[in-house]
Motif scaffolding. Structure first.
Motif, short mmCIF file in Angstrom:
data_model
loop_
_atom_site.label_atom_id
_atom_site.label_comp_id
_atom_site.label_asym_id
_atom_site.label_seq_id
_atom_site.Cartn_x
_atom_site.Cartn_y
_atom_site.Cartn_z
N TRP A 54 -34.33 -15.34 -7.55
CA TRP A 54 -34.40 -15.04 -6.12
C TRP A 54 -33.12 -14.34 -5.66
O TRP A 54 -33.16 -13.35 -4.93
CB TRP A 54 -34.59 -16.33 -5.32
N VAL A 55 -31.99 -14.86 -6.08
CA VAL A 55 -30.71 -14.28 -5.68
C VAL A 55 -30.53 -12.90 -6.32
O VAL A 55 -30.10 -11.95 -5.66
CB VAL A 55 -29.55 -15.21 -6.07
N GLU A 56 -30.87 -12.79 -7.59
CA GLU A 56 -30.73 -11.51 -8.28
C GLU A 56 -31.64 -10.45 -7.67
O GLU A 56 -31.24 -9.28 -7.52
CB GLU A 56 -31.03 -11.69 -9.77
N GLU A 57 -32.85 -10.84 -7.33
CA GLU A 57 -33.76 -9.89 -6.69
C GLU A 57 -33.19 -9.40 -5.37
O GLU A 57 -33.26 -8.20 -5.04
CB GLU A 57 -35.13 -10.53 -6.48
N ALA A 58 -32.59 -10.30 -4.60
CA ALA A 58 -31.97 -9.90 -3.33
C ALA A 58 -30.80 -8.95 -3.58
O ALA A 58 -30.61 -7.98 -2.82
CB ALA A 58 -31.49 -11.14 -2.57
N MET A 59 -30.03 -9.20 -4.63
CA MET A 59 -28.93 -8.29 -4.98
C MET A 59 -29.46 -6.89 -5.26
O MET A 59 -28.90 -5.89 -4.81
CB MET A 59 -28.19 -8.83 -6.21
N VAL A 60 -30.54 -6.83 -6.04
CA VAL A 60 -31.12 -5.53 -6.38
C VAL A 60 -31.63 -4.82 -5.13
O VAL A 60 -31.30 -3.66 -4.88
CB VAL A 60 -32.25 -5.69 -7.41
N GLN A 61 -32.42 -5.53 -4.35
CA GLN A 61 -33.11 -4.88 -3.24
C GLN A 61 -32.25 -4.67 -2.00
O GLN A 61 -32.40 -3.66 -1.31
CB GLN A 61 -34.36 -5.70 -2.87
N LYS A 62 -31.36 -5.60 -1.71
CA LYS A 62 -30.59 -5.53 -0.48
C LYS A 62 -29.25 -4.83 -0.63
O LYS A 62 -28.70 -4.33 0.35
CB LYS A 62 -30.34 -6.95 0.07
N GLU A 63 -28.72 -4.77 -1.87
CA GLU A 63 -27.39 -4.20 -2.04
C GLU A 63 -27.37 -3.00 -3.00
O GLU A 63 -26.89 -1.93 -2.64
CB GLU A 63 -26.42 -5.28 -2.56
N LEU A 64 -27.93 -3.16 -4.18
CA LEU A 64 -27.79 -2.12 -5.20
C LEU A 64 -28.75 -0.95 -5.00
O LEU A 64 -28.40 0.21 -5.30
CB LEU A 64 -27.98 -2.73 -6.60
N ARG A 65 -29.93 -1.23 -4.53
CA ARG A 65 -30.95 -0.18 -4.36
C ARG A 65 -30.42 0.96 -3.50
O ARG A 65 -30.59 2.14 -3.82
CB ARG A 65 -32.21 -0.78 -3.76
#
Length: 390
Positions: free
Chosen positions: A65-76
């Motif tokens: 859940w946290v990693e997905e948020a990192m990908v979608q909210k920050e890295l994307r």
């Protein structure tokens, strides 16, 4: 036109041809990044481009859940519109621009999934496998060891039967992981420690010709680690002693390795950056260095392997993800000279196999390095979408 004129004409034209090819290659751009969070814990990443080629990667499943948020909210947002061929500069952007959110743990794990997908794209565009991208293959087949994490309830009999089945399937090396369940360091030197009983039973069940390993998951103090290592070396001929002490206590690790010079200490799954690998190698001094492609990505794993090579150390990758994580691992290990020991594999899983149109090949105790472009696994996008949590 004489020979000299012809050569001059050819040399003059060469830069123009190269420039044209570079210009064509630079037209590709990242258009989107999708994540697929699976009910069994996996987190897959897809990087899409404007030319239709997409790449796939996998993040460590520690907290999807946290990693997905990192990908979608920050890295994307950092990658949309970027050239996916620039995996090195893009890795640095992902690491340093949100640096205060990391650089370890969830941020590094999220970057790893994207980084792997970028290498997958490059291989597909250039029509070469990952091992070729990374410099070429030293080997096309890699010995694998079966890795099992004990759930603290499965009986000795059931564990030994499991291990015997793996030997029957072709494995010539086995690892038993303790997976202590308590919060940080609460279970250090547990009073009811069944490790030796299980290891002795496994050795008796599989015979003397199988390489036996164990992973302590950071469960021992220095003194206990040394004492247990000596006992297991003598009673079961242990050949791989993984993370016996606290993960970042490099002084303790070095002390254990010095006390057990003929028992290789293995560590590296909890390092994420080149600086951590430098400190692990120079201060902790384990015999085996263990990058994890789902935690530090292909980019850092390859650098860690080179650093280990310069210190005369072997790479034994950490890898509990048997699909894309394993495909990335195979490409890395194939491309390095210091990857001669068996590498970790937890074996095929039915729910994962259903997501791919082809499968990794395991034959006679060895995994075959994929020869197909990129990671070598062809994802069934519709199956991935259908299986993902909504």
């Amino acid at each position: 036109m004489n020979r000299r004129s012809l050569l001059k004409a050819g040399l003059a034209a060469a830069p123009l041809a190269s420039a044209g090819s570079a210009a064509a290659a630079s037209d590709i751009r990242i258009t989107d990044i999708k994540t697929y969070r699976m009910p069994w814990g996996s987190l897959f990443v897809q990087v899409l481009t404007n030319q239709g080629t997409s790449g796939w990667g996998e993040c460590s499943p520690m907290n999807r859940w946290v990693e997905e948020a990192m990908v979608q909210k920050e890295l994307r947002r950092l990658l949309i519109g970027q050239d996916p061929m620039n995996s090195g500069p893009l890795y640095d952007q992902m690491l340093f621009r949100p640096f205060k959110l990391g650089p370890q743990g969830a941020l590094a794990n999220a970057i790893a999934g994207i980084d792997t997908a970028l290498w997958d794209i490059k291989g597909k565009l250039l029509k070469v496998p990952l091992s070729t991208l990374l410099g070429g293959a030293y080997r096309t087949r890699i010995k694998a060891y079966f890795s099992y994490g004990w759930n603290h309830t499965t009986s000795i009999e059931d564990v030994t039967n499991l291990m015997k089945r793996q030997v029957d399937a072709g494995f010539t090396a086995l690892k038993f992981r303790m997976e202590w369940k308590g919060p940080a360091r609460v279970e250090t030197d547990p009073a009811d420690d069944p490790l030796e009983r299980y290891m002795v039973a496994i050795r008796k069940a599989v015979g003397d010709n199988i390489r036996l390993m164990c992973d302590m998951n950071n469960g021992y103090t220095t003194q206990r680690a040394i004492a247990m290592g000596r006992r297991l070396r003598d009673t079961v001929n242990l050949v791989h002693y993984e993370e016996p002490t606290a993960q970042y206590d490099y002084a303790a690790m070095a002390e254990v390795q010095a006390a057990l010079p003929d028992l290789p200490i293995a560590s590296g799954e909890q390092e994420y950056t080149i600086w951590q690998y430098r400190d692990l190698i120079e201060k902790g001094n384990p015999a085996f260095v263990q990058p994890d492609a789902t935690k530090s990505g292909i980019t850092v794993s390859k650098k860690a392997a080179a650093m280990a090579e310069a210190h005369n150390k072997q790479i034994v990758m950490h890898n509990t993800q048997p699909a894309l994580g394993t495909a990335a691992t195979l490409g890395i290990v194939a491309s390095i000279p210091n990857g001669v020991y068996p590498q970790e594999w937890t074996g095929p899983r039915k729910e994962l196999s259903a997501l791919f149109r082809n499968q990794l090949r395991f034959e006679h105790g060895e995994l075959v390095v994929p020869a197909e472009p990129g990671l070598g696994l062809e994802v069934d996008a519709a199956a991935m979408e259908a299986a993902a949590e909504k």
